[in-house]
Write a protein that holds these residues in place. Structure first.
Motif, PDB file in Angstrom:
ATOM      1  N   GLY A   1       0.155  48.195  34.374  1.00  0.00           N
ATOM      2  CA  GLY A   1      -0.436  49.053  35.364  1.00  0.00           C
ATOM      3  C   GLY A   1      -1.146  50.226  34.726  1.00  0.00           C
ATOM      4  O   GLY A   1      -1.208  50.352  33.517  1.00  0.00           O
ATOM      5  N   ILE A   2      -1.662  51.095  35.558  1.00  0.00           N
ATOM      6  CA  ILE A   2      -2.380  52.298  35.123  1.00  0.00           C
ATOM      7  C   ILE A   2      -1.706  53.501  35.743  1.00  0.00           C
ATOM      8  O   ILE A   2      -1.435  53.531  36.939  1.00  0.00           O
ATOM      9  CB  ILE A   2      -3.858  52.243  35.563  1.00  0.00           C
ATOM     10  N   GLU A   3      -1.444  54.492  34.933  1.00  0.00           N
ATOM     11  CA  GLU A   3      -0.841  55.737  35.400  1.00  0.00           C
ATOM     12  C   GLU A   3      -1.947  56.761  35.571  1.00  0.00           C
ATOM     13  O   GLU A   3      -2.774  56.966  34.676  1.00  0.00           O
ATOM     14  CB  GLU A   3       0.173  56.235  34.369  1.00  0.00           C
ATOM     15  N   ILE A   4      -1.990  57.415  36.735  1.00  0.00           N
ATOM     16  CA  ILE A   4      -2.944  58.504  36.977  1.00  0.00           C
ATOM     17  C   ILE A   4      -2.197  59.802  36.729  1.00  0.00           C
ATOM     18  O   ILE A   4      -1.137  60.046  37.304  1.00  0.00           O
ATOM     19  CB  ILE A   4      -3.528  58.446  38.397  1.00  0.00           C
ATOM     20  N   VAL A   5      -2.764  60.628  35.853  1.00  0.00           N
ATOM     21  CA  VAL A   5      -2.090  61.838  35.393  1.00  0.00           C
ATOM     22  C   VAL A   5      -2.948  63.058  35.698  1.00  0.00           C
ATOM     23  O   VAL A   5      -4.144  63.086  35.405  1.00  0.00           O
ATOM     24  CB  VAL A   5      -1.816  61.747  33.869  1.00  0.00           C
ATOM     25  N   ASP A   6      -2.327  64.066  36.267  1.00  0.00           N
ATOM     26  CA  ASP A   6      -2.974  65.353  36.520  1.00  0.00           C
ATOM     27  C   ASP A   6      -2.888  66.165  35.231  1.00  0.00           C
ATOM     28  O   ASP A   6      -1.795  66.516  34.777  1.00  0.00           O
ATOM     29  CB  ASP A   6      -2.261  66.081  37.655  1.00  0.00           C
ATOM     30  N   VAL A   7      -4.042  66.452  34.623  1.00  0.00           N
ATOM     31  CA  VAL A   7      -4.079  67.221  33.385  1.00  0.00           C
ATOM     32  C   VAL A   7      -4.741  68.582  33.599  1.00  0.00           C
ATOM     33  O   VAL A   7      -5.284  69.168  32.675  1.00  0.00           O
ATOM     34  CB  VAL A   7      -4.785  66.441  32.252  1.00  0.00           C
ATOM     35  N   ASN A   9      -3.315  71.241  33.910  1.00  0.00           N
ATOM     36  CA  ASN A   9      -2.615  72.092  32.950  1.00  0.00           C
ATOM     37  C   ASN A   9      -2.303  71.198  31.747  1.00  0.00           C
ATOM     38  O   ASN A   9      -1.316  70.466  31.751  1.00  0.00           O
ATOM     39  CB  ASN A   9      -1.332  72.656  33.550  1.00  0.00           C
ATOM     40  N   PRO A  10      -3.153  71.233  30.708  1.00  0.00           N
ATOM     41  CA  PRO A  10      -2.996  70.310  29.580  1.00  0.00           C
ATOM     42  C   PRO A  10      -1.646  70.403  28.861  1.00  0.00           C
ATOM     43  O   PRO A  10      -1.219  69.438  28.232  1.00  0.00           O
ATOM     44  CB  PRO A  10      -4.131  70.707  28.631  1.00  0.00           C
ATOM     45  N   THR A  11      -0.971  71.525  28.980  1.00  0.00           N
ATOM     46  CA  THR A  11       0.330  71.656  28.313  1.00  0.00           C
ATOM     47  C   THR A  11       1.461  71.052  29.130  1.00  0.00           C
ATOM     48  O   THR A  11       2.574  70.919  28.627  1.00  0.00           O
ATOM     49  CB  THR A  11       0.651  73.135  28.014  1.00  0.00           C
ATOM     50  N   ALA A  12       1.177  70.701  30.380  1.00  0.00           N
ATOM     51  CA  ALA A  12       2.213  70.111  31.238  1.00  0.00           C
ATOM     52  C   ALA A  12       1.614  69.032  32.136  1.00  0.00           C
ATOM     53  O   ALA A  12       1.535  69.193  33.360  1.00  0.00           O
ATOM     54  CB  ALA A  12       2.871  71.208  32.078  1.00  0.00           C
ATOM     55  N   PRO A  13       1.167  67.905  31.569  1.00  0.00           N
ATOM     56  CA  PRO A  13       0.610  66.832  32.405  1.00  0.00           C
ATOM     57  C   PRO A  13       1.666  66.261  33.347  1.00  0.00           C
ATOM     58  O   PRO A  13       2.845  66.201  33.009  1.00  0.00           O
ATOM     59  CB  PRO A  13       0.154  65.785  31.388  1.00  0.00           C
ATOM     60  N   ILE A  14       1.188  65.859  34.535  1.00  0.00           N
ATOM     61  CA  ILE A  14       2.097  65.342  35.560  1.00  0.00           C
ATOM     62  C   ILE A  14       1.553  64.002  36.073  1.00  0.00           C
ATOM     63  O   ILE A  14       0.398  63.918  36.489  1.00  0.00           O
ATOM     64  CB  ILE A  14       2.204  66.322  36.751  1.00  0.00           C
ATOM     65  N   THR A  58      -8.800  59.884  46.142  1.00  0.00           N
ATOM     66  CA  THR A  58      -7.569  60.642  46.330  1.00  0.00           C
ATOM     67  C   THR A  58      -6.632  60.195  45.210  1.00  0.00           C
ATOM     68  O   THR A  58      -5.969  59.161  45.333  1.00  0.00           O
ATOM     69  CB  THR A  58      -6.934  60.357  47.716  1.00  0.00           C
ATOM     70  N   PRO A  59      -6.591  60.944  44.105  1.00  0.00           N
ATOM     71  CA  PRO A  59      -5.845  60.495  42.926  1.00  0.00           C
ATOM     72  C   PRO A  59      -4.366  60.205  43.177  1.00  0.00           C
ATOM     73  O   PRO A  59      -3.785  59.371  42.497  1.00  0.00           O
ATOM     74  CB  PRO A  59      -6.011  61.649  41.942  1.00  0.00           C
ATOM     75  N   THR A  60      -3.778  60.846  44.155  1.00  0.00           N
ATOM     76  CA  THR A  60      -2.362  60.605  44.438  1.00  0.00           C
ATOM     77  C   THR A  60      -2.135  59.349  45.268  1.00  0.00           C
ATOM     78  O   THR A  60      -1.000  58.928  45.454  1.00  0.00           O
ATOM     79  CB  THR A  60      -1.742  61.803  45.174  1.00  0.00           C
TER      80      THR A  60
END
Length: 85
Positions: A1-7, A9-14, A58-60
């Motif tokens: 699969g593919i994980e969509i990550v919110d970056v 805040n580059p020091t704390a990706p979610i 809608t990335p989420t």
């Protein structure tokens, strides 16, 4: 699969979402290359011999919009490039 990550805040990706197989007949196995154009993510599956088109406006909540499977054309694909005419 593919994980969509919110970056944002580059020091704390979610991780915000995960894209699994879109259709039971086409597996997103070992996605090799991705390309994003506007709100669509195009993923080439190396083992699944397929191209999948995923709406990430809608990335989420990504939505599978289409796929193309043809082992004689996309067999063991290693790249994807989107070109608009």
């Amino acid at each position: 699969g593919i994980e969509i990550v919110d970056v944002s805040n580059p020091t704390a990706p979610i991780g915000v979402a995960r894209v699994l197989d879109s259709w039971s007949t086409v597996e997103l196995q070992n996605p090799r290359w991705l390309d994003i154009e506007w709100d669509f993510l195009y993923a080439v599956s190396y083992n699944g011999d397929s191209l999948q088109i995923i709406d990430v406006s809608t990335p989420t909540a990504p939505i599978a919009r289409g796929y193309y499977k043809n082992a004689s054309i996309i067999q063991n694909a290693n790249d994807v490039q989107i070109s608009w005419n």
